[in-house]
Scaffold this motif. Sequence first.
Motif: not given
Length: 990
Positions: A487-502
């Motif tokens: 993931p590079v961008l979310h429409a309404r939220e900031a990216l976090g490390l959890e976006d790849v750890l899952w």
Amino acid sequence: MAAEWSAILLTCRRGHGSVSALQRELEVRRLRGGLGPRPPALLLAVEDPWARLGSGGATLNALLVAAEHLSARAGCTVVTADVLRDARILILHMGRDFSFDDCGRAFTCLPAEEPGAPAEALVCNLDSLLGTMTHRLCVGSPPGVWVCSTDMLLTVPSTPGINWDSFQGVRVIAVPGSPAYARNHGVYLTNEQGLVRDIIYKGTEAQIQQCAGPDGTVPLVCGIVFFSSDAAEQLLATHVIPPLDACTYMGLDSGAPPIQLSLFFDIVLCMAGGMTEEDFVKGGGDTSVRSARSVLWTALRGFPLSMACIPNASYDYMTASASDHIRSLTLLPGSASHLRFCKTAHSHVDQPCLLEDGSSVTNCLLEGAVQLAAGSVIQHCHLQGPLVIGPGCLLSGLDVGSSPALRGHPLRDVVLQGHHIRLRDLPCRVFTLTGRLDDWQIPVEEATYLNVPWAEFFQQTGVREGDLWDAETPRRSRCLLSARLFPVLHAREALGLEDVLWLLGLATVASEQLARWRMAWRMSWQELLPCLDTEAELGARQALFFLQGQCKVRRVLLGRQDSSLLPLARSAVHEGYHEAMLGTLDEVASTASDAGIAARALACIAEVLGCMAQGEGGLRSGPAANREWASAFGRLESGDIAGGVQKLAAERQKWMSRPALLVRAARHYEGAEQILVRKAVMSSCQFITVEQVELPPLGHWVQVVCPARLDLSGGWSDTPPITYEHGGAVVDVAVLVDGCRPIGARVRRIVQPELRLVSLSGTPRSEAVAELVCRELEDLQDYCQPHAPGALLKAAFICTQIVQFPSQTPLRAQLMESYGGGFEVHTWSKLPHGSGLGTSSILAGAVMASLYRAAGKAASTESLIHAVLHLEQRLTTGDLLLLGKCLDCYWQQKKCMAPGCEPLAVGRMMDALWPYVHGQCLAGAGGGGFLYVLTKAPRQKEALHRILANTKGLGNFSIHSIKVDTGGFSVEVVECGMKDGAHPGGDRAV
């Protein structure tokens, strides 16, 4: 010895990062002194004119840039090849993209430190290669151009043994390797004379075997080649010939179509003896490359191509395998003598952390309980525990905000990286997650992701192939490199490390996690590569380096560690982090519970200010009594260290605008340091044991005579701030001069309530040189000014507490109440001023001892007894030859600490005496007026006198015999038969 470069150039691929950031990195190497004895005048980062220029085109472009700059420096108006005739040029190629470091293989940080460097900085593969090239491989080579790849870890012995006698042409450097390793690399085929016949890349077993030597190893291509000046001139001349003109920035500016050339297979290969023109030109691919090969054949074919294979050297190409990379960072050998490889490099690790052997931490700040298993690496991370990192992991570029997400995901055999990317003008932070066993380019049917087959990954997470690849993507192109996982961008939220750890799928994956991932704009590693922001990444590493550096400042100062902070100060000033360092030093100085720690912190502030002046603004030594600083000094004198430091910092801000003011501010900080040093030293009085004894009769002298001392080793090391940073140990020996103890003092009580201070010319019965009478306390107020008359004696009365100063009680009243009268003190020395034999310090000891006894006190001699016992123990070894070597070594050390301290006459004297002595040295920390020698034979006074008398250019000299005094000082009570105040001409000892 070391190579002295005329120019060092670092080539970088077009479109990858900022050239200015890489230029700054090169300048750091100049600051660290790692570029040879005389740093090159030309130090450049050179961007390739095309995105896919190749190592050959990059070499030609860099050579043109070097020649252009050197021509301009020589006053030429056009590029001339003559400037290459005597030049020594090093071209370093950054090479291809690297999966495990956004700044490429050249700037991959090593778990190493450079303790001898003038400035402190992270150690990269580039630093190791620069050290290897400058101090090992290139030593003794003739003028010419060296070209070196930076995509390998290279280990070379200190003496490579390359023969440069009568060298001509071009030479390639090889290292021995196994035929098995050579299957995926290049090897050289040579004849019996060491001339290269062919370069075989990923050859068959039979092809590789024909390159083997008697020991079974084969010469591996390690990416290093040397062009003599003649060959370099011929290569440079091709830059104006189409299509080779397209390899340079001039070709880009002229609109020439791009061309891709290899250094080894398009340039070097044309000189191989086994090549024919037809085979070489036809093997070039498209028409433009074949045309370029034809030009190169004509220009370079006449030069012999030889090979030097370095015994006991090793070469480790930095592959795309995570397992190999992790192993290289945890088992890396010492590839350069000036580097120190360690488990924790340039990092602050809290006490609760547990780092197992076989793990590696570089440029990190680890707070709290962080556990790191063997076989794992953390680089450029700021993490807060509790965290557990299992084996086989590589973590890089994670900030402190990543810590909460990590606590819920135990890691094992994964590569987790944070990246700085730029999408047009939008800076972003992206995280990538891969497995230690994953291969980036193997098709999905045969490969793994996160160490499991793709099919298993799809089943665990719910991710589908359609999420990662377009329907039109061919099956053979569906691989990890092209998978849109991150993931590079979310429409309404900031990216976090959890976006790849899952993606680890360690627990049941919630549908909202999968949905959130699918809704994000995702990119593949292949798509991320052109967007990597090298400048931002280098800046983040630099910021983290100085953040952990601030922790180091606190750790070193508060822990009283023997470590110099000057290299870190130089780097902080050079990189613009001086304000942060000054703030940390202010904090330490104002909160330290010990005056010595605060003094050292102020000394470090003075060093930072001196570094900021960059050698301008005058000398650091000078006055430090400007009235603008008086308020701050007053606070320190009164014991308000925190308030004094605060006022110093406020005043400092007014003196930061130009070098002259910075130097003057540094002087005042050193003055402030001396205030605290004095207070720290004065605290030693708590260790003095004084007992009351019977007062000597009125008019009876208490006499103390002392030997002189010779310093055998360690001078300066007992002096702040040196002793703060490195500890101190000075070895002295007590000696008689011309058969007697040359230094002495004596004291008697007198009827008059006053202090009579008498300095004699050389013996207890000599004529007075100076007399001083103190009748009021005000007469003692200049005791702290060393050059004031009688300052030492005044201070001795105060330190022995015979006189209370300051006090509301007048001096006369104090003396009459406690002693029934005053005191008369005589001091003498048979040694000339500035002899270096310890006159002043020993005389102070004699005065203190005599004053104590005359005042009816006895000081503890426990420390003196221990010193004498230690001295006698050292002297009983008898090994004179080694002692002489120690003296010679010590003199060299003194000359390093005080350059210019050996006058010409002293040098002549030492040369004349050299055959007759075991060793010799000037007395005193900086070299005084006495030269002491350890003769090979006993009783050589007359013989040495004859030798020196026949030596020209010595001027006046005298020779004195000395012998070890094991008694120290002696105390006598002497009856006086004369009136009070008269000189004791006929005194007798009792």
